[in-house]
Design an enzyme around this catalytic site. Structure first.
Site, PDB file in Angstrom:
ATOM      1  N   ARG A 237       8.615 106.162 -27.176  1.00  0.00           N
ATOM      2  CA  ARG A 237       8.787 106.206 -25.735  1.00  0.00           C
ATOM      3  C   ARG A 237       9.685 105.049 -25.291  1.00  0.00           C
ATOM      4  NH1 ARG A 237       7.565 110.577 -26.355  1.00  0.00           N
ATOM      5  NH2 ARG A 237       5.805 111.780 -25.562  1.00  0.00           N
ATOM      6  N   GLU A 266      16.264 107.601 -18.319  1.00  0.00           N
ATOM      7  CA  GLU A 266      17.023 108.685 -18.947  1.00  0.00           C
ATOM      8  C   GLU A 266      17.521 109.650 -17.886  1.00  0.00           C
ATOM      9  OE1 GLU A 266      14.762 110.502 -22.088  1.00  0.00           O
ATOM     10  OE2 GLU A 266      14.561 108.627 -23.204  1.00  0.00           O
ATOM     11  N   HIS A 285      18.131 111.429 -26.571  1.00  0.00           N
ATOM     12  CA  HIS A 285      16.770 111.956 -26.667  1.00  0.00           C
ATOM     13  C   HIS A 285      16.775 113.338 -27.339  1.00  0.00           C
ATOM     14  CE1 HIS A 285      12.531 111.713 -24.682  1.00  0.00           C
ATOM     15  NE2 HIS A 285      12.481 112.294 -25.872  1.00  0.00           N
TER      16      HIS A 285
END
Length: 324
Positions: A237, A266, A285
């Site tokens: 994370r 993000e 990601h």
């Protein structure tokens, strides 16, 4: 009467058709400023919600008085307040297991790319800087035989450890709330304290879930305990890392490099200092982002929602205690 379901992320057509067979579906291809009001209006009749990438705020929960189940197309459920969902008797479903191997592949790719400076050197070649035999200023670091320290020995952590042990002859150490006998027996892994892991590991790989105690677990103090020759890899994370401290450590040589697939914000802002550092490999990601895995995640999420709407919380439910 078919239950009303709100879908807020595009899924494969066959899975959408399956959902529509059993539910009255209102579909949004992502939520933005233009459709948020319509989305909130649709929640008023929703008994089920399915999607990913949206913070399910108190406002959204209040807008959905008939809600019985939420299905996230992800294994993580940071976007949801589990306690508040449980208090209302709303089931929260997720997709564990299906993305384990794909995510482990991504994490180990970051290990290799960071150690061997893959993206940095590939860019040099593209820019025409490869003009002869390379020297030490282009050398990378070995992976085979080194020590990998894994923060979080769950499914993904174990899958990473398997790749390290069997594929690269690495020594595996791990930090976890509980011992993992299978990892210790099959992979010769050794459980240790956080401080010991940071001091001994050549590669520190974070796959911890985000909880109050893991937020910014990688910070100025913990980075200072790592070897100057070590690499930090984050496939867990983004909020587990104090990015300002990481930038400082990378610029000053406290650690050698980093491979990152997740970030505090993000998408990663284009002005992030991380993007200006040659010793950083940054990915968008993509941990589970293969066609095969994302299809299976969507399929599981649809099946999870249909089961939950029928009162079946036996699989993949985060809060099955709501039935007690």
């Amino acid at each position: 009467m078919k239950p009303n379901v709100v879908l807020y992320r595009k899924i494969p057509d066959d899975l959408l058709a399956k959902l529509q067979e059993q539910c009255q579906v209102t579909y949004f291809d992502g939520i933005n400023a233009d459709n948020r009001a319509a989305f909130i209006k649709a929640l008023a009749e929703a008994e089920g919600v399915i999607g990913v990438g949206l913070q399910f705020s108190d406002e959204l929960m209040a807008a959905a008085p008939k809600l019985k189940a939420v299905s996230t197309i992800s294994v993580g459920y940071d976007d949801f307040n589990v306690a508040k969902l449980s208090a209302r008797g709303i089931a929260l479903m997720h997709t564990p297991g299906v993305l384990t191997e794909t995510t482990a592949d991504t994490i180990f790719t970051l290990v290799l790319c960071a150690a061997r400076r893959i993206t940095e050197l590939a860019e040099k070649v593209k820019q025409g800087e490869w003009q002869g035999s390379i020297g030490p200023d282009w050398y990378g670091s070995n992976v085979h035989g080194k020590t990998i320290g894994i923060l979080g020995m769950g499914r993904i952590g174990y899958a990473v450890a398997k790749r390290a042990h069997f594929g690269f002859g690495m020594n595996v150490i791990y930090y976890n709330r509980s011992a993992k006998p299978e990892a210790e027996q099959q992979l010769n892994a050794r459980r240790c304290s956080l401080d010991e892991l940071l001091a001994d590991a050549d590669f520190v790989c974070n796959v911890l879930p985000l909880m109050p105690e893991t937020r910014h677990i990688i910070n100025r103090d913990t980075l200072a305990k790592m070897k100057p020759s070590a690499f930090f890899i984050n496939g867990g994370r983004g909020a587990s890392v104090d990015e300002a401290a990481l930038v400082e450590a990378l610029k000053s040589g406290v650690i050698k490099g980093a491979g990152l697939d997740v970030f505090e914000t993000e998408p990663l802002p284009v002005n992030s200092e991380l993007l200006s550092l040659p010793n950083v490999v940054a990915l968008p990601h993509i941990g589970s982002a293969t066609h095969e895995t994302r299809y299976e995640m969507s399929k599981m999420a649809v099946e999870n929602l249909l089961a939950a709407l029928k009162g079946d919380l036996t699989k993949h439910c985060v809060n099955p205690d709501i039935l007690r």
